[in-house]
Enzyme design. Sequence first.
Site: not given
Length: 267
Positions: A92, A90, A132, A98, A8
């Site tokens: 971070g 990616p 989130d 995640g 997102k």
Amino acid sequence: MLAFANAKINLGLQITGKRADGYHNIETVFYPVRLYDVVETLDADVLSCTLEGIDVPGAVEDNICLKAYLLLKQDFDLPPQHLCLLKNIPVGAGLGGGSADGAFIIKLLNDKFKLGLSIPQMEDYARKLGADCAFFIKNEPRYAEGKGDEFTEIQLDLSNYFLVLVKPDLHVSTAEAYAGIKVTDTGTSVKDLIHLPLREWKANLKNDFEASVFLKYPEIEAVKAHLYQQGAIYAAMSGSGSAVYAIFEAPVQLLELERTNKVFYNV
């Protein structure tokens, strides 16, 4: 069973206050993009998890996919599973990869074992995994407030535009980004600003993390500036960074940025 867990971006992000529980209240719009991890559940004799693709920090035992399984296992008699994660989003980067992985494991297990969980029930489970995470259950554009887990549906469609994601070779931790935040009340809500014409977003729709993150990582600010130089209608850092996205009216090729960054086109 397998699923493609998408990333997102944040369209605007305002930090509106510090909470008693240690979190911050935020306002943002979450928008799903076409960049995917792959998660899979396989029947097994014992519970296990395999990670492939991009390196994921931390021990495998602490991976959010396992946490999602164990969360449901508390309330349902789930048989052992082998969980597989192919990591492409990616880490971070402020892209929610995640969180997406955890949410999609919840949805996979709900479907595979016919648990009968509704969308609100799955969102409640997902909230326990991360601020989130619940967004990815319904996985549609939504205005988010509170910790980022209270949602209002909005009508927003960017499919006629060309979206690009640029990931510098930097990792910005969420804790690090929040450490530099100064809470300010602008008097305007992201919920209202998102309905401005897209060409007015540049002057009005801000990400509050940018000020402190750009001070520490000027390379990220340089990426944003370059995207505007190449004709972006709007560009911003996503979440707490380090990824920057841009909205263009037509396809572009960003060869200069490709030299030192990972560039994802037409997301």
